[in-house]
Design a protein around this motif. Structure first.
Motif, PDB file in Angstrom:
ATOM      1  N   ILE A   1      56.304 -39.807  40.003  1.00  0.00           N
ATOM      2  CA  ILE A   1      55.371 -40.475  38.831  1.00  0.00           C
ATOM      3  C   ILE A   1      53.686 -39.178  39.044  1.00  0.00           C
ATOM      4  O   ILE A   1      53.111 -39.077  37.883  1.00  0.00           O
ATOM      5  N   THR A   2      54.444 -38.341  40.213  1.00  0.00           N
ATOM      6  CA  THR A   2      52.665 -37.255  40.276  1.00  0.00           C
ATOM      7  C   THR A   2      53.012 -36.701  39.239  1.00  0.00           C
ATOM      8  O   THR A   2      51.747 -36.056  38.450  1.00  0.00           O
ATOM      9  N   ASN A   3      54.190 -36.564  39.194  1.00  0.00           N
ATOM     10  CA  ASN A   3      55.148 -35.116  38.007  1.00  0.00           C
ATOM     11  C   ASN A   3      54.589 -35.923  36.379  1.00  0.00           C
ATOM     12  O   ASN A   3      53.927 -34.973  35.267  1.00  0.00           O
ATOM     13  N   LEU A   4      55.135 -36.398  35.856  1.00  0.00           N
ATOM     14  CA  LEU A   4      54.633 -37.554  34.649  1.00  0.00           C
ATOM     15  C   LEU A   4      53.010 -37.302  34.698  1.00  0.00           C
ATOM     16  O   LEU A   4      53.418 -37.230  33.169  1.00  0.00           O
ATOM     17  N   ILE A   5      52.542 -37.598  35.318  1.00  0.00           N
ATOM     18  CA  ILE A   5      51.301 -37.796  34.749  1.00  0.00           C
ATOM     19  C   ILE A   5      50.058 -36.639  34.714  1.00  0.00           C
ATOM     20  O   ILE A   5      49.811 -36.607  33.641  1.00  0.00           O
ATOM     21  N   ALA A   6      50.690 -35.810  35.648  1.00  0.00           N
ATOM     22  CA  ALA A   6      50.225 -34.288  35.583  1.00  0.00           C
ATOM     23  C   ALA A   6      51.089 -34.074  33.917  1.00  0.00           C
ATOM     24  O   ALA A   6      50.353 -33.088  33.121  1.00  0.00           O
ATOM     25  N   LEU A   7      52.078 -34.469  33.719  1.00  0.00           N
ATOM     26  CA  LEU A   7      52.788 -34.129  31.969  1.00  0.00           C
ATOM     27  C   LEU A   7      51.879 -34.594  30.905  1.00  0.00           C
ATOM     28  O   LEU A   7      51.896 -34.025  29.949  1.00  0.00           O
ATOM     29  N   ARG A   8      51.834 -35.925  31.021  1.00  0.00           N
ATOM     30  CA  ARG A   8      50.727 -37.039  30.187  1.00  0.00           C
ATOM     31  C   ARG A   8      50.052 -35.854  30.306  1.00  0.00           C
ATOM     32  O   ARG A   8      48.968 -36.252  29.064  1.00  0.00           O
ATOM     33  N   GLN A   9      48.691 -35.669  30.943  1.00  0.00           N
ATOM     34  CA  GLN A   9      48.066 -35.339  30.966  1.00  0.00           C
ATOM     35  C   GLN A   9      47.800 -33.904  30.109  1.00  0.00           C
ATOM     36  O   GLN A   9      46.753 -33.249  29.294  1.00  0.00           O
ATOM     37  N   ALA A  10      48.585 -33.026  30.511  1.00  0.00           N
ATOM     38  CA  ALA A  10      49.213 -31.525  29.652  1.00  0.00           C
ATOM     39  C   ALA A  10      49.157 -32.406  27.961  1.00  0.00           C
ATOM     40  O   ALA A  10      48.407 -31.933  26.923  1.00  0.00           O
ATOM     41  N   GLN A  11      49.868 -33.403  27.987  1.00  0.00           N
ATOM     42  CA  GLN A  11      50.176 -33.857  26.141  1.00  0.00           C
ATOM     43  C   GLN A  11      49.033 -34.210  25.936  1.00  0.00           C
ATOM     44  O   GLN A  11      48.113 -33.411  24.581  1.00  0.00           O
ATOM     45  N   LEU A  12      47.934 -35.008  26.299  1.00  0.00           N
ATOM     46  CA  LEU A  12      47.260 -35.171  25.961  1.00  0.00           C
ATOM     47  C   LEU A  12      45.586 -34.224  25.695  1.00  0.00           C
ATOM     48  O   LEU A  12      44.829 -34.570  24.474  1.00  0.00           O
ATOM     49  N   GLU A  13      45.858 -33.587  27.035  1.00  0.00           N
ATOM     50  CA  GLU A  13      44.850 -32.007  27.024  1.00  0.00           C
ATOM     51  C   GLU A  13      45.745 -31.010  25.406  1.00  0.00           C
ATOM     52  O   GLU A  13      43.967 -31.099  24.521  1.00  0.00           O
ATOM     53  N   LEU A  14      46.215 -31.319  25.415  1.00  0.00           N
ATOM     54  CA  LEU A  14      47.055 -30.579  24.193  1.00  0.00           C
ATOM     55  C   LEU A  14      46.881 -31.178  22.412  1.00  0.00           C
ATOM     56  O   LEU A  14      46.145 -30.365  21.933  1.00  0.00           O
ATOM     57  N   ALA A  15      46.651 -32.745  22.947  1.00  0.00           N
ATOM     58  CA  ALA A  15      46.802 -33.344  21.608  1.00  0.00           C
ATOM     59  C   ALA A  15      44.985 -33.583  21.159  1.00  0.00           C
ATOM     60  O   ALA A  15      44.151 -33.396  19.703  1.00  0.00           O
ATOM     61  N   ASP A  16      43.937 -33.135  22.521  1.00  0.00           N
ATOM     62  CA  ASP A  16      43.039 -32.731  21.885  1.00  0.00           C
ATOM     63  C   ASP A  16      42.144 -31.693  21.426  1.00  0.00           C
ATOM     64  O   ASP A  16      41.706 -30.929  20.661  1.00  0.00           O
ATOM     65  N   ARG A  17      43.087 -30.655  21.798  1.00  0.00           N
ATOM     66  CA  ARG A  17      42.566 -29.387  21.483  1.00  0.00           C
ATOM     67  C   ARG A  17      43.059 -29.036  20.170  1.00  0.00           C
ATOM     68  O   ARG A  17      43.262 -27.984  19.019  1.00  0.00           O
ATOM     69  N   ALA A  18      44.907 -29.254  19.700  1.00  0.00           N
ATOM     70  CA  ALA A  18      44.877 -29.805  18.458  1.00  0.00           C
ATOM     71  C   ALA A  18      44.362 -30.316  17.199  1.00  0.00           C
ATOM     72  O   ALA A  18      43.874 -29.564  16.682  1.00  0.00           O
ATOM     73  N   LYS A  19      43.259 -31.610  18.085  1.00  0.00           N
ATOM     74  CA  LYS A  19      42.271 -32.243  17.025  1.00  0.00           C
ATOM     75  C   LYS A  19      40.818 -31.323  17.469  1.00  0.00           C
ATOM     76  O   LYS A  19      41.470 -31.506  15.164  1.00  0.00           O
ATOM     77  N   SER A  20      40.733 -29.972  17.894  1.00  0.00           N
ATOM     78  CA  SER A  20      39.534 -29.567  17.616  1.00  0.00           C
ATOM     79  C   SER A  20      39.668 -28.740  16.837  1.00  0.00           C
ATOM     80  O   SER A  20      39.452 -28.544  16.531  1.00  0.00           O
ATOM     81  N   LEU A  21      40.772 -27.616  16.930  1.00  0.00           N
ATOM     82  CA  LEU A  21      41.307 -26.841  16.151  1.00  0.00           C
ATOM     83  C   LEU A  21      41.327 -27.135  14.624  1.00  0.00           C
ATOM     84  O   LEU A  21      40.766 -27.085  13.661  1.00  0.00           O
ATOM     85  N   ASP A  22      41.849 -28.582  15.029  1.00  0.00           N
ATOM     86  CA  ASP A  22      42.175 -29.296  12.967  1.00  0.00           C
ATOM     87  C   ASP A  22      40.738 -29.652  12.227  1.00  0.00           C
ATOM     88  O   ASP A  22      40.963 -29.301  11.417  1.00  0.00           O
ATOM     89  N   LYS A  23      39.533 -29.794  12.928  1.00  0.00           N
ATOM     90  CA  LYS A  23      38.412 -29.652  13.089  1.00  0.00           C
ATOM     91  C   LYS A  23      37.704 -28.732  12.464  1.00  0.00           C
ATOM     92  O   LYS A  23      37.255 -28.690  11.213  1.00  0.00           O
ATOM     93  N   ALA A  24      38.735 -27.904  12.787  1.00  0.00           N
ATOM     94  CA  ALA A  24      37.583 -26.452  13.084  1.00  0.00           C
ATOM     95  C   ALA A  24      38.166 -25.769  11.778  1.00  0.00           C
ATOM     96  O   ALA A  24      37.515 -25.215  10.520  1.00  0.00           O
ATOM     97  N   PHE A  25      39.292 -25.918  11.472  1.00  0.00           N
ATOM     98  CA  PHE A  25      40.257 -25.889  10.442  1.00  0.00           C
ATOM     99  C   PHE A  25      39.294 -25.920   8.963  1.00  0.00           C
ATOM    100  O   PHE A  25      39.614 -25.547   8.077  1.00  0.00           O
ATOM    101  N   ARG A  26      39.180 -27.321   8.860  1.00  0.00           N
ATOM    102  CA  ARG A  26      38.808 -28.122   7.520  1.00  0.00           C
ATOM    103  C   ARG A  26      37.432 -27.668   7.529  1.00  0.00           C
ATOM    104  O   ARG A  26      37.075 -27.808   6.588  1.00  0.00           O
ATOM    105  N   HIS A  27      36.382 -27.440   8.560  1.00  0.00           N
ATOM    106  CA  HIS A  27      34.858 -27.020   8.721  1.00  0.00           C
ATOM    107  C   HIS A  27      35.727 -25.681   7.879  1.00  0.00           C
ATOM    108  O   HIS A  27      34.427 -25.821   6.532  1.00  0.00           O
ATOM    109  N   ALA A  28      36.320 -25.220   8.496  1.00  0.00           N
ATOM    110  CA  ALA A  28      36.009 -23.737   7.602  1.00  0.00           C
ATOM    111  C   ALA A  28      36.879 -23.314   6.332  1.00  0.00           C
ATOM    112  O   ALA A  28      36.024 -23.061   5.233  1.00  0.00           O
TER     113      ALA A  28
END
Length: 351
Positions: free
Chosen positions: A115-142
């Motif tokens: 469970i500890t490993n899966l929580i870390a995996l999920r946390q990484a997934q969410l951070e990557l998703a947030d980063r992707a949203k941020s990059l997409d927003k920046a790209f659309r703005h540009a």
């Protein structure tokens, strides 16, 4: 992050929840009924799911399959808890979307590690998703900023050419708006409409290479002068030659083809019907109509009704019948462009 545990045994649920509580304080929801758990999963996005295999109403594999059908659970780690050791069951669970397995009865240290490993995996997934949203927003703005600069450059060039041609720029603006309405009327998509709207103002940019004496001549042009005036087409094409921008490509097609005629009697190549790019066929209607309605050194402005009737009369000879039909359908909006500046701005917002 929150966890979901599904097991038809209340004692097993209590034991699993207590074991997880020993190493994690994250919210946990438990269900003995898998159908109720599925209903709850549509209300809240769980980040880790533990589900028993053997349950009376729905086994763990069916539960996983249903859960994976929800978009928000495509990447969520799901652990199936089972006392079964058959390889076929585990393969089926993996095919359904299981991420990992936990043997029943479970070992607390193993549970903690998984469970500890899966929580870390999920946390990484969410951070990557947030980063992707941020990059997409920046790209659309540009992209929006680049589009705005592109529009500004096009309109600056168009207005400069309009002044050179002896008018205030209203002509190119109305041509762009009329072309936009016709493009919508013939069913072109948003990107095509936008490109036509931005390119149409450049349809006569080649006139920058024509002498003032010819552009401002008050009377009709003689045959030699007509040939000189027609040179604005190849001049315009040369001006945009070499540009890789899509707007420049569409503008070049418009410049080259907006003096062609549906029946083949136009210039410079004598193209006919579908040989003429649709962008040019659309702008031809818009350009001629607005030119008829505008004062020129060599003619008075026609009334809107006179110009409208001329466009209709030239359907199938000068103009593409489909474009004329779209012109007729959009007539109320086109007519409004000549009496209301706000209408022009509203039309432009479609692009």
């Amino acid at each position: 992050m929150s966890l979901l545990i599904v097991d038809d045994s209340k004692s097993s649920l209590a034991a699993l929840k207590a074991a997880v509580r020993e190493f994690s304080d994250r919210p946990i929801e438990t269900f003995t009924n898998p159908l109720e758990a599925l209903t709850r999963s549509r209300e809240i996005n769980f980040d880790i799911v533990l589900v028993d295999y053997m349950m009376p109403e729905m086994d763990g594999i069916a539960f996983i399959r249903k859960l994976r059908q929800q978009d928000c659970y495509e990447g969520v780690p799901i652990v199936m808890i089972t006392s079964q050791t058959e390889r076929e069951i585990k393969l089926e669970a993996l095919e359904a979307g299981a991420t990992d397995f936990l043997n029943k009865p479970f070992d607390r240290l193993e549970l903690k590690a998984r469970i500890t490993n899966l929580i870390a995996l999920r946390q990484a997934q969410l951070e990557l998703a947030d980063r992707a949203k941020s990059l997409d927003k920046a790209f659309r703005h540009a992209t929006e900023q680049a589009d705005m600069r592109e529009q500004e450059i096009v309109w600056c060039l168009a207005r400069a050419m309009a002044l050179r041609d002896g008018n205030t720029g209203d002509h190119v603006e109305r041509v762009a708006n009329i072309a936009l309405l016709i493009a919508e009327g013939v069913g072109l998509d948003r990107i095509q409409r936008r490109n036509i709207y931005l390119s149409a103002p450049l349809h006569d940019i080649g006139k920058i290479g024509i002498s003032d004496a010819l552009l401002q001549k008050p009377g009709k042009l003689d045959p030699d002068e007509i040939e000189q005036m027609r040179r604005h087409v190849p001049i315009g094409i040369d001006i945009l030659r070499g540009s890789s921008a899509e707007v420049a490509r569409v503008a070049t097609a418009i410049i080259a083809g907006h003096h062609e005629k549906w029946d083949g009697n136009g210039y410079p190549l004598g193209l006919a019907r579908d040989e003429i790019p649709i962008e040019a066929r659309i702008v031809a209607v818009a350009d001629v109509f607005d030119a008829l309605c505008s004062d020129r050194p060599y003619k008075r402005a026609w009334s809107l009704e006179e110009a409208y009737n001329e466009i209709i009369a030239c359907s199938g000879s000068h103009f593409d019948p489909a474009c004329v039909a779209a012109f007729r359908r959009k007539w109320p909006a086109i007519k409004a462009l000549f009496s209301n500046e706000e209408s022009s701005q509203q039309v432009a917002s479609i692009a």
